[in-house]
Scaffold this motif. Structure first.
Motif, PDB file in Angstrom:
ATOM      1  N   GLY A  27      36.465  46.866  -0.361  1.00 58.71           N
ATOM      2  CA  GLY A  27      37.381  47.387   0.633  1.00 58.71           C
ATOM      3  C   GLY A  27      36.993  47.026   2.049  1.00 58.71           C
TER       4      GLY A  27
ATOM      5  N   MET B  53      45.115  48.154  -7.050  1.00 57.64           N
ATOM      6  CA  MET B  53      44.375  47.329  -6.096  1.00 57.64           C
ATOM      7  C   MET B  53      45.319  46.533  -5.199  1.00 57.64           C
ATOM      8  SD  MET B  53      41.245  45.851  -8.226  1.00 57.64           S
ATOM      9  CE  MET B  53      39.994  46.934  -8.868  1.00 57.64           C
TER      10      MET B  53
ATOM     11  N   SER C  54      39.943  42.278  -6.902  1.00 56.67           N
ATOM     12  CA  SER C  54      39.291  43.368  -6.177  1.00 56.67           C
ATOM     13  C   SER C  54      38.641  42.862  -4.890  1.00 56.67           C
ATOM     14  CB  SER C  54      38.275  44.065  -7.065  1.00 56.67           C
ATOM     15  OG  SER C  54      37.255  43.188  -7.398  1.00 56.67           O
ATOM     16  N   GLY C  56      40.193  41.009  -2.808  1.00 58.78           N
ATOM     17  CA  GLY C  56      41.231  40.971  -1.788  1.00 58.78           C
ATOM     18  C   GLY C  56      41.634  42.331  -1.270  1.00 58.78           C
ATOM     19  N   ASP C  57      41.102  43.382  -1.875  1.00 59.87           N
ATOM     20  CA  ASP C  57      41.469  44.741  -1.489  1.00 59.87           C
ATOM     21  C   ASP C  57      40.779  45.110  -0.172  1.00 59.87           C
ATOM     22  OD1 ASP C  57      42.558  47.161  -1.623  1.00 59.87           O
ATOM     23  OD2 ASP C  57      41.501  47.853  -3.406  1.00 59.87           O
ATOM     24  N   LYS C  58      41.557  45.723   0.742  1.00 66.25           N
ATOM     25  CA  LYS C  58      40.946  46.192   1.986  1.00 66.25           C
ATOM     26  C   LYS C  58      41.189  47.684   2.109  1.00 66.25           C
ATOM     27  CE  LYS C  58      42.121  41.953   4.373  1.00 66.25           C
ATOM     28  NZ  LYS C  58      43.093  41.379   5.284  1.00 66.25           N
ATOM     29  N   LYS C  59      40.233  48.368   2.675  1.00 67.21           N
ATOM     30  CA  LYS C  59      40.374  49.816   2.811  1.00 67.21           C
ATOM     31  C   LYS C  59      41.526  50.134   3.758  1.00 67.21           C
ATOM     32  CE  LYS C  59      36.477  52.123   3.402  1.00 67.21           C
ATOM     33  NZ  LYS C  59      35.414  52.763   4.185  1.00 67.21           N
ATOM     34  N   SER C  61      44.673  49.442   3.550  1.00 70.98           N
ATOM     35  CA  SER C  61      45.710  48.427   3.747  1.00 70.98           C
ATOM     36  C   SER C  61      46.862  48.677   2.787  1.00 70.98           C
ATOM     37  CB  SER C  61      45.124  47.044   3.508  1.00 70.98           C
ATOM     38  OG  SER C  61      44.742  46.926   2.167  1.00 70.98           O
ATOM     39  N   THR C  62      47.889  47.845   2.900  1.00 77.17           N
ATOM     40  CA  THR C  62      49.031  47.998   2.001  1.00 77.17           C
ATOM     41  C   THR C  62      49.312  46.672   1.306  1.00 77.17           C
ATOM     42  OG1 THR C  62      51.336  48.633   1.865  1.00 77.17           O
ATOM     43  CG2 THR C  62      50.664  47.517   3.852  1.00 77.17           C
ATOM     44  N   SER C  81      44.480  43.212   9.216  1.00 78.22           N
ATOM     45  CA  SER C  81      43.691  44.173   8.448  1.00 78.22           C
ATOM     46  C   SER C  81      44.572  45.233   7.800  1.00 78.22           C
ATOM     47  CB  SER C  81      42.661  44.841   9.357  1.00 78.22           C
ATOM     48  OG  SER C  81      43.320  45.648  10.288  1.00 78.22           O
ATOM     49  N   TYR C  83      47.140  44.449   5.827  1.00 79.77           N
ATOM     50  CA  TYR C  83      47.691  43.928   4.580  1.00 79.77           C
ATOM     51  C   TYR C  83      46.565  43.417   3.698  1.00 79.77           C
ATOM     52  CZ  TYR C  83      52.084  44.192   7.031  1.00 79.77           C
ATOM     53  OH  TYR C  83      53.159  44.648   7.719  1.00 79.77           O
ATOM     54  N   ALA C  84      46.707  43.634   2.386  1.00 73.90           N
ATOM     55  CA  ALA C  84      45.695  43.115   1.466  1.00 73.90           C
ATOM     56  C   ALA C  84      45.695  41.594   1.522  1.00 73.90           C
ATOM     57  CB  ALA C  84      45.990  43.593   0.052  1.00 73.90           C
ATOM     58  N   ASN C  85      44.554  41.008   1.201  1.00 69.49           N
ATOM     59  CA  ASN C  85      44.398  39.557   1.266  1.00 69.49           C
ATOM     60  C   ASN C  85      45.280  38.885   0.211  1.00 69.49           C
ATOM     61  OD1 ASN C  85      43.483  36.983   1.371  1.00 69.49           O
ATOM     62  ND2 ASN C  85      41.322  37.493   1.200  1.00 69.49           N
TER      63      ASN C  85
END
Lengths: 248, 87, 131
Positions: A27, B53, C54, C56-59, C61-62, C81, C83-85
């Motif tokens: 994250g 995710m 996992s 590409g997941d950002k805390k 984000s959407t 930041s 949006y997810a990668n």
């Protein structure tokens, strides 16, 4: 053998646990994977392609070559399965295993699938067309279309389905999808730009940005056609063991 | 504690546990047809995990491909060969 | 021990991918039935996809679909930041579809083996080859 396997597995596990120490925390917005290329895509894709779904824009525009050859891989896989398994009547000495013949028609199953299949196919087209704005796109639409044909083949039987969509048609469709994709690329080349540079399509009266958007839609259509034909042909060959007489 | 990277960590842990159980079950069950069905359940749980995710496109593809088509392909093969496995 | 537990917890996505990867690896080596090997291969594959996704997941984000983005002139100021990668998603999307076509090829080879040898158990195939 089991002991060697366990040993190898444990060794690989230990190595990976050691390596996990250097991974960024989950994250983390500034992990190396998130910091270099992807901010460009997030910031610029709407401006350059008019496609809000960044995944679709990157898939069909920035990484267009990648997707084209993925489609070719799927096409090749379908051809491989066909050449491996297909048996014509004179080569087949005997059936692998006699199975009880189907008795009568299953009315509930057939009526339900008759109602369900048009909805599935319309939904697949919706997924294809709305891939720009919501999750979806060529791959998903192709798989859903293929699944609707598989449902028909399961609830009626394989021969009925193949009478409507023959093996030859399937092969032609799967090649047609790749040709649509490569054709759009070649069209850009003919119009004086690079291969798959959709900006060249603006001669048809779009602005440069909308030319990207429509180019993506055309390419996704090609992907959907190939994936649909190959998914159904995989089912046909694998479920009948290459004889094309009876499915599951 | 840094649980909050995902939307709901309790959900996450539950799905991960079930995914691992499904993976072990798919490899230990002796009947190949049940093996294929457990594989479908595995794919569907994986699809939930990916939705959580934020990878909606990947989850959509997995729901259509993994839980749909590849289960049918495995079933078609399992019915053509000897259904019982030795291990 | 006090900082060991947060370390485990902060990276539990990696541990999940690791466990699935090892299950797949063990199954590919140790299982005797070829269909089980093929299923172990797809478990291995989805473990790698899980790892990529996992990453590409950002805390906070959407999903990577831009808000207010319709037509040519939709874009407000976009903060990456939020949006997810999208890049791992793109790579894995194609990997899944290519994965099902390789699964199809593997199953076709398997049916061909069954046609020639009459079995898909590894030891029985070896015996049948030696005869």
């Amino acid at each position: 053998m089991k002991k060697i396997a366990l040993l190898i597995t444990l060794a690989v596990g230990a190595l990976l646990i050691l390596a996990a120490e250097d991974f960024p925390r989950w994250g983390d917005a500034h992990a190396p994977a998130n910091d270099y290329l992807s901010p460009y895509y997030i910031e610029k894709s709407l401006e350059e392609t008019a496609v809000p779904n960044i995944v679709t824009a990157v898939l069909a525009d920035y990484r267009g070559y990648d997707t084209m050859f993925e489609t070719t891989v799927i096409f090749c896989a379908g051809i491989t399965v066909l050449t491996l398994l297909r048996r014509t009547q004179r080569k087949a000495p005997k059936a692998v295993r006699p199975r009880p013949a189907r008795q009568g028609a299953d009315v509930i199953l057939q009526s339900a699938s008759r109602l369900l299949v048009p909805v599935m196919q319309i939904f697949a087209l919706y997924v294809l067309a709305l891939g720009h704005h919501s999750p979806g796109g060529g791959f998903q639409a192709g798989v859903i279309l293929g699944a609707s044909f598989i449902l028909l083949a399961l609830s009626y039987d394989l021969k009925t389905m193949l009478a409507r969509l023959s093996e030859n048609t399937l092969l032609r469709l799967s090649a047609l999808g790749v040709i649509i994709y490569a054709g759009i690329g070649a069209l850009c080349l003919l119009l004086g730009d690079n291969f798959l540079a959709y900006a060249a399509l603006k001669v048809f009266g779009f602005s440069e940005v909308m030319a990207h958007s429509h180019g993506i839609l055309g390419v996704e259509l090609g992907v959907a056609v190939t994936v649909m034909a190959i998914m159904f042909s995989l089912y046909v060959d694998l479920a009948s063991g290459g004889d094309l007489d009876e499915g599951l | 504690m840094n649980w909050d990277a995902s939307l709901l960590w309790q959900f996450d842990v539950l799905i991960i546990t079930m995914v691992i159980l499904c993976a072990v079950a798919a490899l230990t069950v002796r009947d190949l047809v049940s093996c294929a069905i457990i594989g479908g359940a595995y794919s569907f749980l994986m699809c939930l995990l990916w939705t959580e995710m934020l990878a909606v496109d990947v989850a959509f593809t997995e729901a259509a491909v993994g839980a749909g088509v590849s289960t049918v392909l495995l079933l078609g093969t399992a019915l053509h060969i000897k259904r019982k496995s030795k291990d | 021990m006090a900082d060991f537990l947060p370390y485990i917890v902060a990276k539990y996505n990696y541990w999940a991918a690791l466990v699935l990867l090892l299950i797949g690896l063990y199954g590919m080596i140790a299982k005797n039935n070829l269909l089980k090997k093929v299923i172990a291969m797809s478990i291995f594959q989805s473990a790698i996809i899980l790892f990529y996704v996992s990453m590409g997941d950002k805390k906070g984000s959407t999903i990577p679909i831009l808000l207010h983005g319709h037509g040519e002139h939709g874009a407000l100021a976009i903060d990456p930041s939020q949006y997810a990668n999208p890049l791992p998603h793109v790579l894995m999307l194609t990997a899944i579809v290519v994965g099902v076509s390789t699964l199809g090829v593997a199953l076709a080879v398997l049916q061909k083996i069954h046609r020639v040898h009459g079995t898909i158990e590894e030891d029985e195939i070896l015996e049948s080859i030696e005869e």
